[in-house]
Scaffold this active site. Structure first.
Site, short mmCIF file in Angstrom:
data_model
loop_
_atom_site.label_atom_id
_atom_site.label_comp_id
_atom_site.label_asym_id
_atom_site.label_seq_id
_atom_site.Cartn_x
_atom_site.Cartn_y
_atom_site.Cartn_z
N ARG A 35 -10.89 -3.12 3.40
CA ARG A 35 -11.12 -2.98 1.95
C ARG A 35 -10.03 -3.65 1.12
O ARG A 35 -10.28 -4.11 0.01
CB ARG A 35 -11.26 -1.50 1.57
CG ARG A 35 -10.09 -0.59 1.92
CD ARG A 35 -10.47 0.87 1.66
NE ARG A 35 -9.43 1.83 2.00
CZ ARG A 35 -9.18 2.29 3.23
NH1 ARG A 35 -9.89 1.85 4.25
NH2 ARG A 35 -8.24 3.18 3.44
N ASP B 111 0.83 -1.21 0.00
CA ASP B 111 0.00 0.00 0.00
C ASP B 111 0.87 1.26 0.00
O ASP B 111 1.76 1.41 0.83
CB ASP B 111 -0.90 -0.04 1.26
CG ASP B 111 -2.12 0.84 1.15
OD1 ASP B 111 -2.00 1.99 0.67
OD2 ASP B 111 -3.21 0.40 1.57
N ASP C 154 1.36 2.24 4.06
CA ASP C 154 0.49 3.40 3.82
C ASP C 154 0.34 4.24 5.09
O ASP C 154 0.48 5.46 5.06
CB ASP C 154 -0.88 2.94 3.33
CG ASP C 154 -1.81 4.11 3.03
OD1 ASP C 154 -1.54 4.84 2.06
OD2 ASP C 154 -2.80 4.30 3.76
N THR D 173 -6.97 3.60 -2.00
CA THR D 173 -6.84 2.18 -1.70
C THR D 173 -7.99 1.31 -2.21
O THR D 173 -7.75 0.27 -2.82
CB THR D 173 -6.66 1.99 -0.18
OG1 THR D 173 -5.38 2.52 0.16
CG2 THR D 173 -6.72 0.54 0.23
#
Ligand code: ZN
Length: 546
Positions: free
Chosen positions: A164, A39, A303, A80
Site C-alpha cells: 500500500r 512509516d 513501523d 498507513t
C-alpha cells in the site's frame, strides 16, 4: 562568403529553440522530486534522537532545508493506507476515499484491503501478494498530474516494503511500483503496472538478495547504551521463537522460525530499501531529460519495529541512528546523480502511541479496550431492541457497519438504528466520541475530535457509526508493543522537511501545517495542476522565501 542552405537554417533555428526551451525548463523545475515517507515516525524523534544523529542525514536536511516541526494529520484513522494517499493526493479520506487500511465493502459484503484488486495478478503469478492496484483511490495522485502535464513523458516510480505504501503514492499512472514479498524474500509488482519485472531487478536481486541483510542486530557501533530504554524490554514483543526482547537479535537464527519476515523488524530492511531505490533511480533513467520525474520511497521497517518494540525502546532508537546514516548516504547519492538539481521532502504517514502498560508504569493513565467484548455487546443490544443480532455486520478500524438487507427485512429505519447504537456506544468506558453516518453527512463539525472523524469519513465506504477511543487507549488483544490510529497528538504529529534546489536553507517554520499541504507544494514546484480533491493551501511561499 559561406551561407547555410535554407533547410540547414531552419534546422539550426529549430535546435536553438529546443535548447532554449530545455534551458528554461531546466531552470524552472528540478529534474526529480524525491518523496520519502518514514512509516510511524513521530516528529519527536528528531528532537529526542538529535544528539545521536550525524551531520549528513536528518540534521543536513533540517540545516540545509525548511523544517516544519508542527505538521499534523487532520483526520482519523491515522494509518498507513490513508496516510500515504493523503500525502500524495493532497486530500483527506473524505476525498481520496482510502478510509482505512481495510474497510467493509457494502457491494461485495466483505472486508476489503485498501489496495486489493481482483482484476490484477502478481507478475510472478502470486495471487496473495499480487492482486494489487490503486483502483480504490478516488481522484488521482500528484504523479498522475505530472504524467498528464508531460504527455506521459515524466517518469513516476515508487517502492516500499509494504504494497500500500508503494501503490498509493504512485497513483494510477506510475511506471512501476515495487513492494516486497516476505515469503519469497523478493521484490514484486502486479500486472497492473507491467507484464514482467524489469531485468535490472533480476540483477539487483542477484547481488542484493534478502538473505544478505540477515545480520545480527546489536547496538550500533559508537552509540551509547541508554539504560532507561533498556528498562523498556518488559513492554516489548519478542521475535517468534525467542523469549528475549533485548539486544542482540540474531536475524539469521530467527529467520529459521519466522522466515524472511524477520527482516521487516530490523533496520537492515531500510538499508535494503535505500539500496533498491538507488538502483531504481539509475536503471529507470530518472532525471535524465527535461521532463521532471517523481520517485516515492516509503520505509516500512520503522513501523514494524515500532509495533513490536514501541517508541521508547532501544530498538527504535538504534533504528533511527542507522536510518540517519543511510539517509546521509542516500542524500550524497542524489547529489552525485543529479548535481543538486532535485527537491526532496521527508515526512511520515502517522505517529504512534506508547505501550499502554509502559505508560501506566510511569504513572500516566492508560487503558486497554476490548473490541471482541464490544462486538458481543452491540449484538446483544440490537437483539434486545429489534429482535435481531444480524443487524450488526462488521466492526473494523473503529467503524460499525449495519446489515442493510436485514434492516430492510425488518422494515427498520437506518437512521433510528444508528441513533440507538450511538446512544449505547456513548456510554462505553474507554470510548470518547461516536458519530453516526447520517450526522456526518448532514452536519458540519468544527471541534476536535469530531472534525477529524468527519475528514476521515467517506459516505460509501465508512461505517454507519464511527468512533474514537479515549487518549492512551489501545486494543486489549495485545499487551506488548505499540499501536496507532487515533486522533491524538502522538498519532498525528509527524515531521516534514523540504530540501534541495530552490528550497530555503536552515529555516524552521513553527506554525501548524497540514499533511495535505505537501502535494499542492510539489504541484507548485513542478508547475503542474493539483490532484482533484486537493483544496489545501501550498507551502511554497514559506519554503522558497527567507
Ligand atoms: Zn503501523
Amino acid at each position: 562568403m559561406f551561407t547555410f542552405p535554407d533547410r540547414m537554417k531552419q534546422f539550426l533555428l529549430f535546435m536553438a529553440v529546443i535548447c532554449l526551451y530545455a534551458g528554461t525548463q531546466a531552470q524552472d523545475r528540478p529534474l526529480v522530486v524525491v518523496g520519502i515517507v518514514v512509516d510511524q515516525m513521530s516528529n519527536e524523534y528528531l528532537n529526542r534522537f538529535n544528539k545521536d544523529f550525524g551531520d549528513d542525514g536528518f540534521r543536513k536536511l533540517m540545516n540545509g532545508g525548511t523544517y516544519f516541526p508542527n505538521t499534523y494529520f487532520n483526520y482519523v484513522p491515522t494509518a498507513t493506507g490513508p496516510g500515504h494517499a493523503s500525502i500524495y493526493s493532497g486530500s483527506n479520506p473524505s476525498g481520496h476515499g482510502i478510509v482505512g487500511n481495510r474497510w467493509f465493502d457494502r457491494k461485495e459484503s466483505a472486508l476489503t484491503y485498501c489496495v486489493s484488486d481482483r482484476n490484477t495478478k502478481g507478475v510472478n503469478g502470486e495471487s496473495t501478494v499480487g492482486q494489487r492496484s490503486p483502483t480504490n483511490l478516488k481522484g488521482a495522485a500528484i504523479g498522475d498530474m505530472l504524467k498528464l502535464s508531460s504527455s506521459g513523458k515524466s517518469k513516476v516510480y515508487s517502492l516500499s516494503i509494504k504494497d500500500r505504501s508503494a501503490i498509493l503514492p504512485g497513483g494510477y499512472r506510475a511506471d512501476l511500483a515495487l513492494w516486497w514479498d516476505d515469503v519469497s524474500g523478493k521484490w514484486t509488482t502486479s500486472d497492473y503496472y507491467v507484464g514482467k519485472l524489469p531485468d535490472w531487478l533480476d540483477e539487483f536481486e542477484k547481488t542484493n538478495a534478502a538473505d544478505n541483510y540477515l545480520f545480527t542486530w546489536n547496538y550500533d557501533e559508537g552509540s551509547n547504551i541508554d539504560v532507561d530504554l533498556k528498562n523498556h524490554d518488559a513492554f516489548e514483543e519478542s521475535f517468534k521463537g525467542s523469549e528475549k526482547t533485548g539486544f542482540p537479535h540474531d536475524l539469521r537464527a530467527l529467520y529459521e522460525v519466522e522466515g524472511f519476515g524477520v527482516l521487516k523488524y530490523s533496520p537492515f530492511v531500510n538499508t535494503y530499501t535505500f539500496d533498491l531505490a538507488k538502483t531504481m533511480i539509475r536503471k529507470s533513467g530518472l532525471g535524465t531529460d527535461y521532463n521532471p520525474d517523481i520517485i516515492s520511497i516509503s520505509f516500512s521497517g520503522t513501523d514494524y519495529i515500532g509495533h513490536r518494540f514501541g517508541p521508547y525502546s532501544e530498538e527504535i532508537r538504534d533504528t533511527y541512528i542507522r536510518f540517519d546514516r543511510d539517509l546521509g548516504d542516500f542524500i550524497r547519492f542524489l547529489e552525485t546523480e543529479f548535481g543538486g538539481d532535485f527537491v526532496l521532502f521527508l515526512t511520515s504517514d502517522h505517529g504512534v502511541m506508547p505501550n499502554s502498560e509502559f505508560l501506566k508504569s510511569t504513572k500516566i493513565q492508560s487503558q486497554r479496550f476490548d473490541y471482541k467484548e464490544l462486538k458481543l455487546q452491540i449484538k446483544d443490544q440490537l437483539k434486545a431492541r429489534y429482535g435481531s443480532e444480524n443487524i450488526f455486520m462488521s466492526l473494523v478500524e473503529n467503524q460499525v457497519y449495519l446489515n442493510e438487507e436485514e434492516l430492510k427485512r425488518l422494515g427498520l429505519d437506518v437512521n433510528s438504528v444508528e441513533d440507538f447504537l450511538a446512544d449505547f456506544l456513548q456510554g462505553i468506558v474507554g470510548l470518547n466520541v461516536v458519530l453516526t453516518a447520517h450526522d456526518l453527512m448532514h452536519k458540519n463539525y468544527t471541534r476536535f475530535p469530531e472534525v477529524l472523524i468527519q475528514n476521515g469519513f467517506e459516505k460509501e465506504r465508512s461505517g454507519n457509526l464511527v468512533f474514537v477511543l479515549e487518549p492512551f487507549t489501545d486494543d486489549a488483544e495485545y499487551t506488548k508493543g505499540a499501536g496507532h490510529g487515533s486522533p491524538y497528538e502522538y498519532d498525528r504529529h509527524v515531521p516534514l522537511i523540504f530540501y534541495g534546489r530552490g528550497i530555503t536553507k536552515g529555516k524552521c517554520y513553527y506554525g501548524n501545517v497540514d499533511i495535505t499541504q505537501i502535494a499542492p507544494s510539489i504541484a507548485d514546484i513542478l508547475k503542474i495542476s493539483r490532484p482533484p480533491f486537493c483544496t489545501s493551501p501550498s507551502l511554497t511561499d514559506i519554503i522558497t522565501t527567507p
